[in-house]
Design a protein around this motif. Structure first.
Motif: not given
Length: 185
Positions: A15, A38-40
């Motif tokens: 991630t 998922r997002r950073d």
């Protein structure tokens, strides 16, 4: 796996690098696998846990969790890898069922050091050696195989979807020595 009829989920557990997620998404699409990310900066262990729970509930046959980017000299990243293992065990005490260490043949002896650290820390059950189609020709594979308790299971010989192949020691040795494949005699 999907070609053999398995319902596969691929989880982008790295991630920290958006490019890694995007590349993995493309490969999941090519393979016909479901993709989770998922997002950073998201919690990789939380993603792994949620994806594993979902996969069990939805009847997936295989869950592949990519944790690329875990550098053996970065203790926080190694700790995160072990955290992923711990949370998976909450869902299934036998998890992970397989832990594959992917090594790049072009990095030479650094691959040996990676196997040494990861093999001891991450409970590696099999090795994957990639980039055997380049000039390196995979000479590092022999010392890595000798040093590891885990067998070499797969090799990457190109960038196509069919280029990840089961490892055949005899065929590899013949290729390394410049000998023709046995069926070509």
């Amino acid at each position: 796996l999907t070609g053999r009829g398995a319902k596969v989920m691929i989880v982008a557990g790295d991630t920290f690098r958006a490019a890694a997620r995007e590349q993995l998404k493309v490969w999941a699409e090519r393979a016909g696998a479901h993709f989770e990310s998922r997002r950073d900066g998201a919690d990789a262990a939380g993603l792994a846990y949620d994806a594993f729970v979902r996969a069990k509930a939805e009847g997936f046959d295989v869950v592949l969790i990519d944790t690329a980017g875990r550098l053996q000299n970065k203790s926080a990243l190694m700790d995160e890898l072990l955290k992923i293992v711990r949370v998976l065990k909450k869902v299934d005490p036998e998890a992970p069922h397989e832990t594959l260490l992917v090594l790049d043949a072009t990095v030479g002896r650094n691959a040996l050091e990676q196997e040494k650290i990861f093999g001891r820390t991450a409970y590696v059950s099999g090795l994957v050696m990639t980039k055997l189609d380049g000039t390196a020709r995979g000479g590092v594979l022999v010392p890595v195989a000798q040093a590891s308790d885990a067998p070499i299971k797969l090799i990457g010989v190109g960038e196509g979807i069919e280029d990840l192949q089961p490892f055949d020691a005899r065929a590899f040795a013949r290729s390394l020595m410049g000998l023709p494949a046995e069926d070509a005699r």
